[in-house]
Design an enzyme around this catalytic site. Structure first.
Site, PDB file in Angstrom:
ATOM      1  N   HIS A   1       0.858  -1.189   0.000  1.00 26.21           N
ATOM      2  CA  HIS A   1       0.000   0.000   0.000  1.00 26.21           C
ATOM      3  C   HIS A   1       0.886   1.228   0.000  1.00 26.21           C
ATOM      4  CE1 HIS A   1      -3.199   2.763   1.093  1.00 26.21           C
ATOM      5  NE2 HIS A   1      -4.029   1.817   0.708  1.00 26.21           N
TER       6      HIS A   1
ATOM      7  N   ASP B   1      -7.838  -5.504  -0.042  1.00 23.45           N
ATOM      8  CA  ASP B   1      -8.318  -6.381  -1.109  1.00 23.45           C
ATOM      9  C   ASP B   1      -7.975  -7.847  -0.892  1.00 23.45           C
ATOM     10  OD1 ASP B   1      -9.638  -4.560  -2.727  1.00 23.45           O
ATOM     11  OD2 ASP B   1      -7.750  -3.804  -3.521  1.00 23.45           O
TER      12      ASP B   1
HETATM   13  N1  CMC Z   1       4.114  -7.427  -4.413  1.00 21.31           N
HETATM   14  C1  CMC Z   1       5.458  -7.418  -4.539  1.00 21.31           C
HETATM   15  N2  CMC Z   1       6.199  -6.306  -4.393  1.00 21.31           N
HETATM   16  C2  CMC Z   1       5.554  -5.175  -4.083  1.00 21.31           C
HETATM   17  C3  CMC Z   1       4.149  -5.128  -3.927  1.00 21.31           C
HETATM   18  C4  CMC Z   1       3.429  -6.308  -4.096  1.00 21.31           C
HETATM   19  N3  CMC Z   1       2.111  -6.320  -3.975  1.00 21.31           N
HETATM   20  N4  CMC Z   1       3.782  -3.859  -3.637  1.00 21.31           N
HETATM   21  C5  CMC Z   1       4.914  -3.146  -3.602  1.00 21.31           C
HETATM   22  N5  CMC Z   1       5.979  -3.933  -3.880  1.00 21.31           N
HETATM   23  C6  CMC Z   1       7.389  -3.523  -3.933  1.00 21.31           C
HETATM   24  C7  CMC Z   1       7.731  -2.978  -5.304  1.00 21.31           C
HETATM   25  O1  CMC Z   1       8.169  -3.956  -6.184  1.00 21.31           O
HETATM   26  C8  CMC Z   1       8.785  -1.964  -4.947  1.00 21.31           C
HETATM   27  O2  CMC Z   1       9.976  -2.655  -4.687  1.00 21.31           O
HETATM   28  P1  CMC Z   1      11.415  -2.019  -5.068  1.00 21.31           P
HETATM   29  O3  CMC Z   1      11.489  -0.739  -4.279  1.00 21.31           O
HETATM   30  O4  CMC Z   1      12.390  -3.044  -4.645  1.00 21.31           O
HETATM   31  O5  CMC Z   1      11.373  -1.791  -6.547  1.00 21.31           O
HETATM   32  C9  CMC Z   1       8.324  -1.398  -3.612  1.00 21.31           C
HETATM   33  O6  CMC Z   1       7.571  -2.444  -3.007  1.00 21.31           O
HETATM   34  C10 CMC Z   1       7.461  -0.157  -3.751  1.00 21.31           C
HETATM   35  O7  CMC Z   1       6.370  -0.487  -4.616  1.00 21.31           O
HETATM   36  P2  CMC Z   1       5.577   0.553  -5.494  1.00 21.31           P
HETATM   37  O8  CMC Z   1       4.804  -0.165  -6.539  1.00 21.31           O
HETATM   38  O9  CMC Z   1       6.506   1.640  -5.921  1.00 21.31           O
HETATM   39  O10 CMC Z   1       4.591   1.146  -4.388  1.00 21.31           O
HETATM   40  P3  CMC Z   1       3.393   2.098  -4.679  1.00 21.31           P
HETATM   41  O11 CMC Z   1       3.166   2.841  -3.428  1.00 21.31           O
HETATM   42  O12 CMC Z   1       3.604   2.879  -5.925  1.00 21.31           O
HETATM   43  O13 CMC Z   1       2.200   1.081  -4.974  1.00 21.31           O
HETATM   44  C11 CMC Z   1       0.426  -0.420  -4.720  1.00 21.31           C
HETATM   45  C12 CMC Z   1       1.215   0.728  -4.080  1.00 21.31           C
HETATM   46  C13 CMC Z   1      -0.807  -0.707  -3.882  1.00 21.31           C
HETATM   47  C14 CMC Z   1      -0.026  -0.007  -6.125  1.00 21.31           C
HETATM   48  C15 CMC Z   1       1.347  -1.667  -4.799  1.00 21.31           C
HETATM   49  O14 CMC Z   1       1.691  -2.088  -3.504  1.00 21.31           O
HETATM   50  C16 CMC Z   1       0.718  -2.808  -5.583  1.00 21.31           C
HETATM   51  O15 CMC Z   1       0.791  -2.820  -6.813  1.00 21.31           O
HETATM   52  N6  CMC Z   1       0.049  -3.783  -4.878  1.00 21.31           N
HETATM   53  C17 CMC Z   1      -0.643  -4.856  -5.562  1.00 21.31           C
HETATM   54  C18 CMC Z   1      -2.002  -4.401  -6.054  1.00 21.31           C
HETATM   55  C19 CMC Z   1      -2.973  -4.202  -4.924  1.00 21.31           C
HETATM   56  O16 CMC Z   1      -3.126  -5.055  -4.054  1.00 21.31           O
HETATM   57  N7  CMC Z   1      -3.722  -3.086  -4.968  1.00 21.31           N
HETATM   58  C20 CMC Z   1      -4.728  -2.753  -3.968  1.00 21.31           C
HETATM   59  C21 CMC Z   1      -4.273  -1.590  -3.122  1.00 21.31           C
HETATM   60  S1  CMC Z   1      -5.202  -1.314  -1.629  1.00 21.31           S
HETATM   61  C22 CMC Z   1      -6.782  -0.929  -2.098  1.00 21.31           C
HETATM   62  C23 CMC Z   1      -6.933   0.100  -3.156  1.00 21.31           C
HETATM   63  O17 CMC Z   1      -6.230   1.094  -3.207  1.00 21.31           O
HETATM   64  O18 CMC Z   1      -7.819  -0.127  -3.978  1.00 21.31           O
END
Ligand code: CMC
Length: 388
Positions: A266, A320
């Site tokens: 998140h 989720d």
């Molecule tokens: N699985 C594996 N690695 C992850 C995940 C994940 N679900 N989420 C973040 N990371 C890692 C990512 O690879 C990155 O690593 P590094 O710094 O080594 O490259 C680091 O953590 C930061 O990730 P990010 O994608 O830059 O983080 P963000 O704040 O931009 O994204 C997020 C947040 C929710 C989009 C992301 O965690 C994600 O894609 N999660 C999976 C999809 C998901 O479950 N979405 C629902 C979110 S909660 C409810 C809502 O908002 O609807």
């Protein structure tokens, strides 16, 4: 005369950490796992409130009196039905289309029928809020019926908001415990500060367009797999894993291939999402004993494995992760999980719409230009003569 200085700001991809508004609707502490609606903890609301009472709290800022709540519920009840022309329009949607696309189109279509706009009139705001909250569940359930060639199930006047939705979906009055669990799910998803879909709603609202366009744009944003669409993907992932024994190899494979694990991580929470904790306990109630549903068992093991491997990065289960399991058990089809999220989140979108109207300024951020300058135009003949 002194010219206005332009401040050069650091570019933050995804606007991470950039405040884009001031709001008193909800509060998140991502380090301590706290979520409050108008100052009240989500855990207390989930125990003591109902979705409609919570929606009232979010939108009007205070818990309603008994009289206010009864009046609000009565208005919602009165406006649950949708116009036959909207149903006719929905009948023309392809039955293979995603219900989020159907919802986005139907929400936007409301604007055609209620086109008189009076954004400075509190009565107009209230009518729009009531209409949208009342009709969105009916539209979601109607598309579910119509894509199978059935007539939509009419709302049932003696059922409350959550029970009525489950009734319209399955043409069967739900068990009161299931209806209460679903109502709690709606409360948990109702609002979450300035997330992607809420920001989308706020940007659209800032142009002073109508609230139906505001909700339609937010629905479109919620649909993506990085936002609301993740709950649908979680269940597919649990299916793909297939057995508890396959959990650790699956997680290893995701990490090896740098695949995002749906339902985890998140932007704000660096601990387990408080909503995931409540949803997990709802799932526990529904599945009662370990072993009675293999996907629940896989999910529990999966959460343990992801925490072990990614907990050090602050990646934990989000809202989720358990919601799909709960919805599945409540008889909600998988591609309706995100529309159900939308039914709930409409409360938050409308709260932000109303709050922003009180001191609106159109959103118009800036960008850091990375292109060229002074490039001369090339005629088609000059472009065609480029070597292949
Ligand atoms: N699985 C594996 N690695 C992850 C995940 C994940 N679900 N989420 C973040 N990371 C890692 C990512 O690879 C990155 O690593 P590094 O710094 O080594 O490259 C680091 O953590 C930061 O990730 P990010 O994608 O830059 O983080 P963000 O704040 O931009 O994204 C997020 C947040 C929710 C989009 C992301 O965690 C994600 O894609 N999660 C999976 C999809 C998901 O479950 N979405 C629902 C979110 S909660 C409810 C809502 O908002 O609807």
């Amino acid at each position: 005369m002194a010219s206005k200085m332009t401040t050069v700001c650091e570019y933050k991809p995804g606007l991470e950490g950039i405040p884009a508004a001031q709001s008193s609707i909800s509060y998140v502490d991502g380090q301590r796992g706290i979520l409050e609606y108008r100052g009240i903890g989500i855990e207390e609301l989930a125990q003591k409130s109902t979705f409609l009472e919570t929606a009232y709290l979010l939108i009007w800022g205070e818990l309603p009196t008994n009289e206010e709540l009864e009046a609000f519920k009565k208005e919602i009840l009165y406006h649950r039905r949708i116009k036959y022309r909207i149903k006719d329009m929905m009948k023309c949607f392809p039955e293979t289309g995603h219900p989020m696309d159907a919802l986005q189109a139907s929400a936007a279509a409301l604007g055609l029928f209620y086109s008189k706009r009076a954004l400075d009139d509190p009565d107009y705001i209230r009518r729009a809020v009531v209409r949208i909250l009342a009709k969105i569940p009916t539209m979601v359930a109607a598309f579910k019926q119509m894509r199978k060639g059935n007539e939509p199930v009419q709302p049932c006047d003696h059922l409350d908001y959550a029970a009525n939705f489950l009734y319209m979906l399955n043409e069967q009055e739900p068990d009161p415990i299931a209806a209460r669990l679903f109502d709690v799910c709606l409360m948990l998803h109702a609002e979450h500060t300035i997330n992607a879909s809420t920001f989308s709603a706020m940007v659209t609202a800032s142009t002073l367009t109508d609230p139906y366009a505001v909700v339609a744009s937010a629905v479109g944003t919620l649909a993506g797999p990085l936002h609301g669409g993740a709950n649908e993907e979680v269940l597919s992932m649990l299916e793909e894993i297939g057995s508890v024994d396959n959990v650790y190899p699956y997680v290893e494979e995701c990490l090896q291939h740098k695949r995002k694990i749906m339902g985890f991580g998140h932007r704000v929470y660096k601990v387990k999402d408080p909503r995931a904790k409540i949803l997990q306990s709802l799932a526990e109630q529904l599945f009662e004993q370990p072993g009675c549903d293999k996907y629940y068992d896989i999910a529990v093991e999966f959460e343990k494995a992801v925490e072990e491997k990614l907990g050090y990065k602050g990646i934990y289960a989000n809202v989720d992760f358990y919601s799909g399991l709960v919805y599945c058990k409540l008889g909600i089809p998988r591609d309706l999980f995100t529309p159900v999220f939308a039914i709930a989140r409409v409360a938050g979108w409308l709260a932000h719409w109303k709050e922003q109207l009180e001191e609106n300024r159109i959103y118009r951020p800036t960008q850091i230009y990375t292109g060229s300058h002074g490039v001369s135009y090339k005629t088609m003949a000059e472009r065609d003569s480029y070597p292949c």
